[in-house]
Write a protein that holds these residues in place. Sequence first.
Motif, PDB file in Angstrom:
ATOM      1  N   TYR A 444      32.816  14.911  30.580  1.00 46.59           N
ATOM      2  CA  TYR A 444      32.134  13.629  30.488  1.00 46.59           C
ATOM      3  C   TYR A 444      31.696  13.183  31.874  1.00 46.59           C
ATOM      4  N   VAL A 445      30.459  12.727  31.980  1.00 44.29           N
ATOM      5  CA  VAL A 445      29.952  12.232  33.267  1.00 44.29           C
ATOM      6  C   VAL A 445      29.638  10.746  33.106  1.00 44.29           C
ATOM      7  N   PRO A 446      30.401   9.852  33.751  1.00 41.08           N
ATOM      8  CA  PRO A 446      30.161   8.421  33.535  1.00 41.08           C
ATOM      9  C   PRO A 446      28.888   7.924  34.226  1.00 41.08           C
ATOM     10  N   TYR A 447      28.541   8.550  35.397  1.00 42.05           N
ATOM     11  CA  TYR A 447      27.408   8.000  36.156  1.00 42.05           C
ATOM     12  C   TYR A 447      26.108   8.688  35.776  1.00 42.05           C
ATOM     13  N   ASP A 448      25.646   8.377  34.560  1.00 40.48           N
ATOM     14  CA  ASP A 448      24.357   8.852  34.091  1.00 40.48           C
ATOM     15  C   ASP A 448      23.392   7.682  34.295  1.00 40.48           C
ATOM     16  N   ALA A 449      22.195   7.934  34.813  1.00 41.85           N
ATOM     17  CA  ALA A 449      21.301   6.835  35.215  1.00 41.85           C
ATOM     18  C   ALA A 449      21.098   5.823  34.084  1.00 41.85           C
TER      19      ALA A 449
ATOM     20  N   GLU B  58      14.251   0.621  34.921  1.00 42.96           N
ATOM     21  CA  GLU B  58      14.291   1.482  33.738  1.00 42.96           C
ATOM     22  C   GLU B  58      12.954   2.187  33.499  1.00 42.96           C
ATOM     23  N   PHE B  59      11.871   1.668  34.101  1.00 45.03           N
ATOM     24  CA  PHE B  59      10.581   2.359  33.968  1.00 45.03           C
ATOM     25  C   PHE B  59      10.455   3.466  35.002  1.00 45.03           C
ATOM     26  N   ALA B  60      11.327   3.416  36.024  1.00 41.32           N
ATOM     27  CA  ALA B  60      11.210   4.385  37.119  1.00 41.32           C
ATOM     28  C   ALA B  60      12.008   5.661  36.831  1.00 41.32           C
TER      29      ALA B  60
END
Lengths: 560, 107
Positions: A444-449, B58-60
């Motif tokens: 699991y990767v918590p820091y997903d954009a 969020e658009f970037a």
Amino acid sequence: MTDLVLPPGVILILAGLALPFVRHTARQILMIAAPLMVLLAVWALPDGTSLTLDYLGLTLEPVKVDALSRLFATVFALMAFAGGLFALNQQNARELAAAFVYAGSAIGVTLAGDLVTVFIFWEVMAIASTIVVWSGGPEARGSGLRYAAIHFLGGVFLMAGIAGVVAETGSTAFGPMEATSFPTILILAAFLINAGAPPLAAWLPDAYPRASWSGTVFLSAFTTKTAVYTLIRGYPGEEILIWIGLYMVFYGIVYAILENDMRRILAYSIVNQVGFMVCAVGIGTPLALNGAAGHAFAHIIYKALLLMSAGSVLYMTGKSKCTDLGGLFRTMPVSCICGIVGALAISAFPLTSGFVAKSMISDAAGAEKMVVVYFLLAAASAGVFLHAGIKFPWFVFFQKDSGLRPQDPPWNMRAAMIFCAVLCIGLGVWYSPFYAILPYPVDYVPYDASHVIFYLQLLLFSGLAFFLMLGALKRTLTITLDVDWFWRRGGRAIAEEFEFQWLRAYGVIVEGFWRKLRLVIEGLYVNYGPDGPWSRTRPSGAMALWVSLLLTGFLLFSYI
Amino acid sequence: MSDRPTDAPGTPPALPPSGIPVFEVTPCTNRHWLVLPETIRLIWIVSLAVLAGTVAVEFAVDYHLKFHADAIPGFAAIFGFLACVVLVFGSKFLGIFLKRKDDYYDD
């Protein structure tokens, strides 16, 4: 290991019992050293059963270690250390002893391999924690009694359930169960009572804030999280837990929003946070169970941090109502900053321990396609920031200027807060070692954009909502009724009615008795009183007459 | 109740558990730099910029949410805000029935 394994929990219990008999520096050294020894002992134990006992024909396994129990025992030992450090200035040796016995028995539950050992430590925990509550002073007497009553009720459920399970299966082993038979339902109910689940959750916000400034820090960590541990161990995937958990989540938010006492706000938020964990246990996938266990680990630290911050304020000012506090950031910068770190962690802000733990729970709900649960948990996350994340620091440290200028607390209390604050940030930034000790392998990767942006938007706009609605959130001198009204007022009204009726009956009985007694006395008076026939005086002439009559009679008869 | 000091005339106020008397001053509203009106204005401006930034970003990036919630721009912002509004006013509504004076239970 040798055969002479002392369960780590028992080490802490013995240390606690020794505390009142040592003084000053020796006591402080013991308070710091004992939890660290226990931590070492927990990590020195190999996986599997290290100790078996035969008792009443049952095989007990007081020390049985796996990843899950090691995780909880670790955080309990860490918590005993941080709490001990925070409480070094506590003069009440009884409270400290009880707190260490309490922590030790919580570790005892997590390392117990069988239900009988669980029960024994469970009850020790109930007794010790009641003493911690009672150490809060005379005001804590009533709530301590209510606390004890609820927990002993839970103990009765647990014992009855265990007896039923042993009778059915012949085994005392503590493993996954299903709440399908009466005994297993009883055990589930006992676990849920300790978790602060409805309908009996009121014991928690009733009792915890009545303990002393240091007692509440200990209380916040052990009872509810031991219950989470037993639920993860005993009832993973029990579907009803999802809905019980969600109820707890929103119950905590609503009551915390309405509350005025800072420590009671934090007590309601314990119910709220445990709700997330209970819900995760109900989801029951490895990701969700990792989330529940990880969230419990993170929660213990940041909740202790928040209560230490509140405890410092109480210790230095003697006040705990939001209406009396405010503006303390000027003179208590350490307590304020540490409180904010705890508040960010409980709100699951990115880069804190709360974020890396709670994300697993909501993503587990998402992965199971539970749309409603997923969005309710997201709404609840926003609510957590609202009721604890901003509300606590804002009303205590900012808000208005109360005119109070207390200093930061002594070094050891500041050190305990900084220790917890560093852990809150550290676990959030370097999360891989944390994930490595979770019960199931983590992928699991918590820091997903997308995930980070989602949470930032959710939380920051909750913050905006808080400040736009400040007027609606103004604190009032009020409490909020809960289910415990039924025994604090309802039951009391019944008791008072009973007392009234009984007094009336008593009056009738007593009155009847006195009437009877008066009749007897009056009767005696008529016969034996000064005017009665039995107390009439007789003249001596009458006596002479009667004697002469007798003698005459005697004379007459002697001639016949 | 527990923490209300009993300030009968002539008796000193109750000490906090630390035993150190609390230093008290007349409440002031604008002496610390953090509570100056200009600072508060600045905090609002910066905060609103950050709020706008979180939505703009969020658009970037490649932005995906569960259950296709990303179809609505700024979904999480709207959702979080509305959740709080509902929670606060829902709580206030329940409070009408459940709130009592804090000395309601006289124990």
